[in-house]
Design a protein around this motif. Structure first.
Motif, PDB file in Angstrom:
ATOM      1  N   VAL A 302       0.855  -1.179   0.000  1.00  0.00           N
ATOM      2  CA  VAL A 302       0.000   0.000   0.000  1.00  0.00           C
ATOM      3  C   VAL A 302       0.893   1.231   0.000  1.00  0.00           C
ATOM      4  O   VAL A 302       1.933   1.267   0.663  1.00  0.00           O
ATOM      5  CB  VAL A 302      -0.953   0.001   1.221  1.00  0.00           C
ATOM      6  CG1 VAL A 302      -0.166  -0.047   2.527  1.00  0.00           C
ATOM      7  CG2 VAL A 302      -1.862   1.212   1.203  1.00  0.00           C
ATOM      8  N   SER A 303       0.480   2.243  -0.772  1.00  0.00           N
ATOM      9  CA  SER A 303       1.228   3.495  -0.854  1.00  0.00           C
ATOM     10  C   SER A 303       0.284   4.606  -1.297  1.00  0.00           C
ATOM     11  O   SER A 303      -0.451   4.442  -2.275  1.00  0.00           O
ATOM     12  CB  SER A 303       2.396   3.370  -1.846  1.00  0.00           C
ATOM     13  OG  SER A 303       3.096   4.585  -1.966  1.00  0.00           O
ATOM     14  N   ASN A 304       0.307   5.718  -0.557  1.00  0.00           N
ATOM     15  CA  ASN A 304      -0.506   6.883  -0.901  1.00  0.00           C
ATOM     16  C   ASN A 304      -1.973   6.509  -1.078  1.00  0.00           C
ATOM     17  O   ASN A 304      -2.646   6.981  -1.989  1.00  0.00           O
ATOM     18  CB  ASN A 304       0.030   7.567  -2.168  1.00  0.00           C
ATOM     19  CG  ASN A 304      -0.543   8.952  -2.377  1.00  0.00           C
ATOM     20  OD1 ASN A 304      -0.947   9.620  -1.426  1.00  0.00           O
ATOM     21  ND2 ASN A 304      -0.606   9.378  -3.625  1.00  0.00           N
ATOM     22  N   ASP A 305      -2.467   5.607  -0.235  1.00  0.00           N
ATOM     23  CA  ASP A 305      -3.860   5.139  -0.278  1.00  0.00           C
ATOM     24  C   ASP A 305      -4.193   4.394  -1.565  1.00  0.00           C
ATOM     25  O   ASP A 305      -5.337   4.412  -2.036  1.00  0.00           O
ATOM     26  CB  ASP A 305      -4.839   6.298  -0.075  1.00  0.00           C
ATOM     27  CG  ASP A 305      -4.985   6.666   1.392  1.00  0.00           C
ATOM     28  OD1 ASP A 305      -4.625   5.843   2.248  1.00  0.00           O
ATOM     29  OD2 ASP A 305      -5.463   7.775   1.683  1.00  0.00           O
ATOM     30  N   TYR A 306      -3.201   3.722  -2.136  1.00  0.00           N
ATOM     31  CA  TYR A 306      -3.419   2.815  -3.265  1.00  0.00           C
ATOM     32  C   TYR A 306      -2.947   1.417  -2.853  1.00  0.00           C
ATOM     33  O   TYR A 306      -1.853   1.254  -2.301  1.00  0.00           O
ATOM     34  CB  TYR A 306      -2.646   3.249  -4.511  1.00  0.00           C
ATOM     35  CG  TYR A 306      -3.218   4.457  -5.211  1.00  0.00           C
ATOM     36  CD1 TYR A 306      -4.181   4.317  -6.206  1.00  0.00           C
ATOM     37  CD2 TYR A 306      -2.789   5.732  -4.890  1.00  0.00           C
ATOM     38  CE1 TYR A 306      -4.703   5.425  -6.855  1.00  0.00           C
ATOM     39  CE2 TYR A 306      -3.309   6.852  -5.530  1.00  0.00           C
ATOM     40  CZ  TYR A 306      -4.260   6.681  -6.513  1.00  0.00           C
ATOM     41  OH  TYR A 306      -4.782   7.788  -7.157  1.00  0.00           O
ATOM     42  N   ILE A 307      -3.764   0.414  -3.131  1.00  0.00           N
ATOM     43  CA  ILE A 307      -3.387  -0.974  -2.891  1.00  0.00           C
ATOM     44  C   ILE A 307      -2.806  -1.530  -4.186  1.00  0.00           C
ATOM     45  O   ILE A 307      -3.430  -1.430  -5.248  1.00  0.00           O
ATOM     46  CB  ILE A 307      -4.595  -1.823  -2.451  1.00  0.00           C
ATOM     47  CG1 ILE A 307      -5.257  -1.198  -1.217  1.00  0.00           C
ATOM     48  CG2 ILE A 307      -4.170  -3.257  -2.172  1.00  0.00           C
ATOM     49  CD1 ILE A 307      -4.360  -1.096  -0.016  1.00  0.00           C
ATOM     50  N   ILE A 308      -1.597  -2.099  -4.115  1.00  0.00           N
ATOM     51  CA  ILE A 308      -0.928  -2.661  -5.293  1.00  0.00           C
ATOM     52  C   ILE A 308      -0.822  -4.163  -5.122  1.00  0.00           C
ATOM     53  O   ILE A 308      -0.368  -4.651  -4.070  1.00  0.00           O
ATOM     54  CB  ILE A 308       0.474  -2.032  -5.484  1.00  0.00           C
ATOM     55  CG1 ILE A 308       0.364  -0.511  -5.712  1.00  0.00           C
ATOM     56  CG2 ILE A 308       1.182  -2.677  -6.660  1.00  0.00           C
ATOM     57  CD1 ILE A 308       0.523   0.318  -4.481  1.00  0.00           C
ATOM     58  N   VAL A 309      -1.240  -4.915  -6.134  1.00  0.00           N
ATOM     59  CA  VAL A 309      -1.224  -6.380  -6.098  1.00  0.00           C
ATOM     60  C   VAL A 309      -0.486  -6.887  -7.321  1.00  0.00           C
ATOM     61  O   VAL A 309      -0.788  -6.467  -8.453  1.00  0.00           O
ATOM     62  CB  VAL A 309      -2.659  -6.960  -6.070  1.00  0.00           C
ATOM     63  CG1 VAL A 309      -2.617  -8.478  -5.973  1.00  0.00           C
ATOM     64  CG2 VAL A 309      -3.464  -6.367  -4.918  1.00  0.00           C
ATOM     65  N   TRP A 310       0.485  -7.783  -7.105  1.00  0.00           N
ATOM     66  CA  TRP A 310       1.257  -8.347  -8.227  1.00  0.00           C
ATOM     67  C   TRP A 310       1.374  -9.855  -8.045  1.00  0.00           C
ATOM     68  O   TRP A 310       1.525 -10.360  -6.934  1.00  0.00           O
ATOM     69  CB  TRP A 310       2.653  -7.739  -8.291  1.00  0.00           C
ATOM     70  CG  TRP A 310       3.487  -8.285  -9.420  1.00  0.00           C
ATOM     71  CD1 TRP A 310       3.565  -7.802 -10.694  1.00  0.00           C
ATOM     72  CD2 TRP A 310       4.342  -9.433  -9.378  1.00  0.00           C
ATOM     73  NE1 TRP A 310       4.411  -8.586 -11.450  1.00  0.00           N
ATOM     74  CE2 TRP A 310       4.905  -9.583 -10.664  1.00  0.00           C
ATOM     75  CE3 TRP A 310       4.687 -10.338  -8.386  1.00  0.00           C
ATOM     76  CZ2 TRP A 310       5.798 -10.605 -10.968  1.00  0.00           C
ATOM     77  CZ3 TRP A 310       5.566 -11.377  -8.689  1.00  0.00           C
ATOM     78  CH2 TRP A 310       6.117 -11.489  -9.965  1.00  0.00           C
TER      79      TRP A 310
END
Length: 494
Positions: A302-310
Motif C-alpha cells: 500500500v502506498s498513498n492510499d493505493y493498494i498494489i497487487v502483483w
C-alpha cells in the motif's frame, strides 16, 4: 571528385547519427520484466517501493529473482515501474518484512535470516543462531516449514514478529511459538504465550499501532493479539469477510485501517476487498475485482492510499502477469497508480528572535502533508500446484479465549492521517505520459533519419554516376562521346 567530399562527409555523419539514435531507442525500449510467480515473498515501504522475492513458477520451481515496484513515481498497470535487484535466496511464501528505519529488508528462508541492504544493494546472511539454549536448540524450522509463514514489523520497537516461526520442540513434545527478530542487535526471542503444538500455515498478519496488536486471519477466523498484555481477542464476525487463508492483509495509516483482499475461502479464490476500521471495528466492503483478476498467494503493498497487487493465481490456477491497483480514497479499481506529490512539504516551526508575529504567505499551490510512518507488511501465500483448499490445516487454535467482544484501547490514541495534495494527478501522471511521448518521438525520429539516409545514399550514387559519365578527372572540359570506350577517350590527344 574532391568537390563532393563535403557531401560524403555529411552522409557519414548522418549514418553515425542514425546508429546513435537507434542505440538510444533500443536502450529506452528495454525494461526489466520479472518472471510471474505464485507465492512470492514481499514487503513494502509506503511512498518508496514494494519489494518482491522469489516465488514458484507454473511448474512449481522456485526462483531467486528479486525486484521492486517503484512507488515514488506514478505509472499505469500496463507498464509498472519495475526495477531489477540482485538475486536473493530461493524463496516461496516465506516471512518477509522491512526494518523500522526502512533501510533493511528481512527474509527468513530455510531457517536462515537473509537481509537485503536497500542502500548498498547487497544481500547478507545473519550469523546469529536462532535457538533458545545449547540443550534444546529450538530454531526456526528450515526447508518447507517456513513456507506459509508470514512476518510483521512493529514500528514502535523495531521488532519483527513471525507467528509459529519458532520451533521449541524437544523430543516428542512439540511446540511452535512466535519468533521475535531484532535486526539492530541481530538477536532472536520467542513468545510462548502465542504457541501451538501444530504450526498454522498460510495465515495473513498485519500490525496496528493504535491497538498495539497484530491482526491475524486464517481459515478459522479473525483475531488480534496484544504484544504487551498477551491477550488474544476474537474480532466480531457480523458483517465481516469470510475467514480465509492465502490472502493479502495490509496495514494503512499506521494500522488505523486494515485492508483484506483475495485469498481462499470455502475452497474458492475470492475477489472481494474489505476495509476494517480498527477503532470502531466496522468492515466496509468495496467493489469486487473483475472476473479472472481474483488472486491468491500474491505480493501486495500500500502506498498513498493505493493498494498494489502483483503475481499470484486466479481461480483457474493460472499465474497472473497483470498488476492490480485499488484506489482507497474513491473506493474503485483503477489502471493508474499516482505517487505522492513531490511538491508536498511537511510543516516546520522555526524559532523566532522576537515575539512579533509575521504574516504568512499563502498560495493556492501550497499543500501540507502529514503522514504516518507505515508498517511493513507481508502478504501470505501457499504451496499448492493448483488452487486447492488447505483442508489439512486445523481450524482450532491453541489460544485461550479471553473475550468475545472488542473494547477500544484506554487513553488517548494518536493517529496520523494522510492529506493528499490538492492536485496529485497533474505533475505525476505527466511523468509517465512524458516517458511514453519521448519513446514515440525517438521512434519517429529514427524512422525519419533512416529515410533521410536512404535519400542521401541515392543522391550520392546518382552524383557518382553522373561524374563518371560526364567528366574526365584529367580534363574537366572534355566530354565523353556516346559510344566511345573509356580507355580510348583517355588515350585521345588533347
Amino acid at each position: 571528385m574532391t568537390r563532393h567530399a563535403p557531401f560524403f562527409n555529411q552522409t557519414r555523419s548522418t549514418l553515425s547519427c542514425i546508429y546513435t539514435l537507434l542505440f538510444i531507442s533500443a536502450a529506452c525500449a528495454q525494461q526489466f520484466q520479472p518472471d510471474v510467480t505464485l507465492g512470492p515473498s514481499s514487503a513494502f515501504v509506503d511512498g518508496k517501493a514494494l519489494y518482491i522475492l522469489g516465488g514458484d513458477s507454473q511448474s512449481l520451481s522456485q526462483n531467486s529473482q528479486a525486484f521492486m515496484i517503484d512507488l515514488s513515481v506514478s505509472w499505469g498497470t500496463s507498464n509498472p515501474a519495475f526495477t531489477k535487484l540482485p538475486d536473493g535466496p530461493e524463496a516461496s511464501s516465506s516471512p518477509s518484512a522491512i526494518s523500522r528505519d526502512g533501510k533493511k529488508w528481512y527474509n527468513l528462508v530455510n531457517g536462515t535470516s537473509h537481509v537485503y541492504d536497500i542502500k548498498s544493494g547487497n544481500w547478507t546472511q545473519s550469523t546469529a543462531p536462532i535457538q533458545k539454549d545449547k540443550e534444546s536448540k529450538p530454531k526456526a524450522k528450515g526447508g518447507p516449514s517456513t513456507v506459509g509463514l508470514a512476518a510483521v514489523s512493529n514500528p514502535d520497537t523495531g521488532d519483527i514478529y513471525i507467528p509459529f516461526g519458532y520451533d521449541g520442540s524437544m523430543g516428542r513434545t512439540k511446540s511452535f511459538s512466535m519468533l521475535t527478530v531484532n535486526l539492530t542487535n541481530e538477536t532472536y526471542d520467542h513468545d510462548d504465550k502465542y504457541s501451538s503444538k501444530t504450526p498454522q500455515r498460510f495465515y495473513s498478519v498485519a500490525w496496528s499501532s493504535p491497538l498495539q496488536s497484530l491482526v491475524y486471519i486464517d481459515e478459522s477466523g479473525l483475531y488480534s493479539y496484544n504484544i504487551t498484555t498477551k491477550e488474544r481477542v476474537v474480532l466480531p464476525k457480523k458483517e465481516a469477510p469470510k475467514p480465509r487463508s492465502e490472502a493479502c492483509l495490509l496495514s494503512v495509516n499506521g494500522g488505523s485501517r486494515m485492508v483484506l483482499f483475495g485469498g481462499i475461502a470455502e475452497k474458492t479464490v475470492q475477489k472481494d476487498i474489505w476495509v476494517l476500521d480498527t477503532l470502531s471495528f466496522k468492515w466496509i466492503r468495496g467493489p469486487d475485482v473483475a472476473d479472472g483478476d481474483e488472486r491468491t498467494r500474491a505480493a501486495c503493498g500500500v502506498s498513498n492510499d493505493y493498494i498494489i497487487v502483483w503475481g499470484g493465481a486466479n481461480k483457474q490456477g493460472q499465474i497472473s502477469n497483470s498488476t492490480l491497483v485499488y484506489d482507497l480514497r474513491n473506493g474503485t479499481w483503477t489502471t493508474d497508480y499516482v505517487a505522492l506529490s513531490t511538491n508536498t512539504t511537511s510543516p516546520t516551526v522555526a524559532p523566532t528572535p522576537t515575539p512579533t508575529p509575521t504574516p504568512t504567505p499563502t498560495s493556492s499551490n501550497m499543500t501540507i502533508s502529514v503522514t504516518a510512518s507505515p508498517t511493513a507488511n507481508t502478504t501470505t501465500t501457499t504451496l499448492t500446484t493448483a488452487i486447492t483448499p488447505t483442508d489439512s490445516i486445523s481450524p482450532t487454535l491453541p489460544f485461550k479465549e479471553t473475550s468475545t467482544s472488542i473494547q477500544s484501547p484506554s487513553g488517548s490514541v494518536s493517529t496520523s492521517t494522510s492529506v493528499p495534495a490538492e492536485s496529485t494527478s497533474g505533475p505525476d501522471r505527466s511523468t509517465h505520459v512524458a516517458r511514453i511521448a519521448v519513446g514515440s518521438v525517438v521512434g519517429a525520429l529514427c524512422f525519419a533519419v533512416v529515410a533521410l539516409g536512404l535519400v542521401y545514399r541515392r543522391r550520392c550514387r546518382l552524383a557518382k554516376e553522373k561524374l563518371m559519365k560526364d567528366e574526365d578527372p584529367f580534363a574537366p572540359n572534355a566530354r565523353l562521346d556516346e559510344g566511345t570506350p573509356v580507355r580510348e577517350f583517355f588515350r585521345k590527344p588533347r
